[in-house]
Design a protein around this motif. Structure first.
Motif, PDB file in Angstrom:
ATOM      1  N   GLY A  20       0.364  -1.204   0.129  1.00 30.98           N
ATOM      2  CA  GLY A  20       0.246   0.159  -0.036  1.00 30.98           C
ATOM      3  C   GLY A  20       0.707   1.048  -0.533  1.00 30.98           C
ATOM      4  O   GLY A  20      -0.067   2.433  -0.421  1.00 30.98           O
ATOM      5  N   ARG A  21       1.891   1.477   0.589  1.00 31.73           N
ATOM      6  CA  ARG A  21       2.832   2.368   0.594  1.00 31.73           C
ATOM      7  C   ARG A  21       4.048   2.088  -0.013  1.00 31.73           C
ATOM      8  O   ARG A  21       4.331   1.498  -1.153  1.00 31.73           O
ATOM      9  CB  ARG A  21       3.624   2.133   2.376  1.00 31.73           C
ATOM     10  N   ALA A  22       4.758   3.807  -0.986  1.00 31.12           N
ATOM     11  CA  ALA A  22       5.038   4.086  -1.942  1.00 31.12           C
ATOM     12  C   ALA A  22       6.332   3.431  -0.793  1.00 31.12           C
ATOM     13  O   ALA A  22       7.332   4.120   0.248  1.00 31.12           O
ATOM     14  CB  ALA A  22       5.259   5.364  -2.057  1.00 31.12           C
ATOM     15  N   SER A  23       7.995   2.609  -2.001  1.00 28.91           N
ATOM     16  CA  SER A  23       8.335   2.771  -1.270  1.00 28.91           C
ATOM     17  C   SER A  23      10.052   2.700  -2.415  1.00 28.91           C
ATOM     18  O   SER A  23       9.467   2.456  -3.754  1.00 28.91           O
ATOM     19  CB  SER A  23       8.797   1.353  -1.126  1.00 28.91           C
ATOM     20  N   VAL A  24      11.115   2.939  -2.157  1.00 30.27           N
ATOM     21  CA  VAL A  24      12.275   3.362  -3.343  1.00 30.27           C
ATOM     22  C   VAL A  24      12.266   2.215  -3.515  1.00 30.27           C
ATOM     23  O   VAL A  24      13.144   2.036  -4.657  1.00 30.27           O
ATOM     24  CB  VAL A  24      13.772   4.206  -2.051  1.00 30.27           C
ATOM     25  N   ALA A  25      12.219   1.338  -3.050  1.00 26.21           N
ATOM     26  CA  ALA A  25      13.305  -0.063  -3.808  1.00 26.21           C
ATOM     27  C   ALA A  25      12.226  -0.402  -4.453  1.00 26.21           C
ATOM     28  O   ALA A  25      12.534  -1.350  -4.779  1.00 26.21           O
ATOM     29  CB  ALA A  25      12.714  -1.201  -2.492  1.00 26.21           C
ATOM     30  N   MET A  26      10.996  -0.210  -4.197  1.00 26.47           N
ATOM     31  CA  MET A  26       9.824  -0.668  -5.658  1.00 26.47           C
ATOM     32  C   MET A  26      10.623  -0.300  -7.276  1.00 26.47           C
ATOM     33  O   MET A  26      10.411  -0.598  -8.010  1.00 26.47           O
ATOM     34  CB  MET A  26       8.664   0.103  -5.567  1.00 26.47           C
ATOM     35  N   LEU A  27      12.311   0.475  -7.416  1.00 23.84           N
ATOM     36  CA  LEU A  27      12.374   1.532  -8.556  1.00 23.84           C
ATOM     37  C   LEU A  27      13.892   0.919  -8.926  1.00 23.84           C
ATOM     38  O   LEU A  27      14.833   0.904  -9.372  1.00 23.84           O
ATOM     39  CB  LEU A  27      12.269   2.868  -8.414  1.00 23.84           C
ATOM     40  N   ASP A  28      14.122  -0.224  -7.543  1.00 29.82           N
ATOM     41  CA  ASP A  28      15.395  -1.171  -7.727  1.00 29.82           C
ATOM     42  C   ASP A  28      16.249  -1.542  -8.584  1.00 29.82           C
ATOM     43  O   ASP A  28      17.022  -1.757  -9.100  1.00 29.82           O
ATOM     44  CB  ASP A  28      16.195  -1.737  -6.594  1.00 29.82           C
ATOM     45  N   THR A  29      14.829  -2.316  -9.360  1.00 31.87           N
ATOM     46  CA  THR A  29      14.720  -3.329 -10.727  1.00 31.87           C
ATOM     47  C   THR A  29      14.958  -2.006 -11.838  1.00 31.87           C
ATOM     48  O   THR A  29      15.702  -2.727 -13.046  1.00 31.87           O
ATOM     49  CB  THR A  29      13.969  -3.765 -10.985  1.00 31.87           C
ATOM     50  N   ILE A  30      14.993  -0.971 -12.052  1.00 32.08           N
ATOM     51  CA  ILE A  30      14.572  -0.086 -13.371  1.00 32.08           C
ATOM     52  C   ILE A  30      16.412   0.635 -13.342  1.00 32.08           C
ATOM     53  O   ILE A  30      17.567   1.230 -12.633  1.00 32.08           O
ATOM     54  CB  ILE A  30      14.016   1.511 -13.144  1.00 32.08           C
ATOM     55  N   LYS A  31      16.848   0.554 -15.199  1.00 37.84           N
ATOM     56  CA  LYS A  31      18.060   1.024 -15.310  1.00 37.84           C
ATOM     57  C   LYS A  31      17.221   1.593 -16.380  1.00 37.84           C
ATOM     58  O   LYS A  31      15.880   1.287 -17.672  1.00 37.84           O
ATOM     59  CB  LYS A  31      17.931  -0.585 -16.168  1.00 37.84           C
ATOM     60  N   VAL A  32      17.942   2.437 -16.650  1.00 38.75           N
ATOM     61  CA  VAL A  32      17.838   3.479 -17.182  1.00 38.75           C
ATOM     62  C   VAL A  32      19.770   4.237 -18.482  1.00 38.75           C
ATOM     63  O   VAL A  32      20.528   3.823 -17.715  1.00 38.75           O
ATOM     64  CB  VAL A  32      18.755   5.101 -16.633  1.00 38.75           C
ATOM     65  N   GLU A  33      19.513   3.997 -19.271  1.00 34.62           N
ATOM     66  CA  GLU A  33      20.231   4.303 -20.290  1.00 34.62           C
ATOM     67  C   GLU A  33      20.948   6.084 -19.928  1.00 34.62           C
ATOM     68  O   GLU A  33      20.315   6.534 -20.290  1.00 34.62           O
ATOM     69  CB  GLU A  33      19.730   4.117 -22.198  1.00 34.62           C
ATOM     70  N   GLN A  34      22.392   5.596 -19.645  1.00 34.40           N
ATOM     71  CA  GLN A  34      23.443   6.715 -19.821  1.00 34.40           C
ATOM     72  C   GLN A  34      24.780   6.474 -20.298  1.00 34.40           C
ATOM     73  O   GLN A  34      25.165   5.531 -19.975  1.00 34.40           O
ATOM     74  CB  GLN A  34      23.320   7.221 -18.463  1.00 34.40           C
TER      75      GLN A  34
END
Length: 189
Positions: free
Chosen positions: A32-46
């Protein structure tokens, strides 16, 4: 030459890693809550390579249902938005030119059931891994016992196999407890 004790230590280590891996998978399953860990798997091209989101921006959860991504290089915003959309998290990124905001929609009952199902699948994958470790360790123990130079008796083999089974039972119990905790977290409104 490996000994029975070394096999038991390896077994403990591998089973602990399985628990850690399952915990990590659970963090990406939304509650139910936002967690920064939810975005751990996201990779960004840089600069021509894939970078984890937390290495190109600061991620924070200032409110229960809001994540704020503050990129160090503001030209990365479109790439960050694209990566978030590609990750299919069920959230649409908004930006004001400086930060990207992700507002988490309320979880519907159906969505909660989906997440519980996903959590159960991850827990089951963990249990399968534990059973495979048990099988590998028992095979290793039998190989040591067959090697006459090792000096392992049949009684010792049985004792080590019982230890492996005890570790297996404990690890599976731990995975069940993790699942119960995650289920409660997901279903609590």
């Amino acid at each position: 030459m490996t000994t029975g004790k070394e096999v038991i230590q390896e077994c403990q280590s591998k089973m602990q890693k399985t628990i850690e891996a399952t915990k990590e998978k659970f963090t990406s399953i939304r509650a139910g809550r936002a967690s920064v860990a939810m975005l751990d798997t996201i990779k960004v091209e840089q600069y021509g390579s894939e970078m984890p989101l937390n290495q190109v921006a600061t991620v924070s959860a200032p409110e229960a249902r809001l994540l704020v991504i503050d990129p160090w290089d503001k030209t990365m915003i479109p790439k960050i938005e694209k990566a978030i959309l590609a990750a299919n998290l069920g959230m649409n990124p908004n930006n004001d030119g400086r930060v990207v905001r992700l507002v988490m929609p309320e979880l519907t009952a159906d969505r909660r059931k989906e997440y519980v199902k996903l959590a159960k699948k991850e827990a089951e994958n963990g249990k399968i891994a534990v059973r495979n470790i048990r099988k590998d360790m028992n095979t290793a123990l039998k190989k040591i016992e067959k090697d006459k130079e090792s000096g392992m008796s049949e009684d010792e083999l049985k004792r080590f196999e019982a230890e492996v089974q005890t570790l297996t039972d404990k690890t599976i119990k731990d995975l069940d407890e993790l699942l119960a905790k995650k289920e409660k977290e997901i279903t609590t409104v």
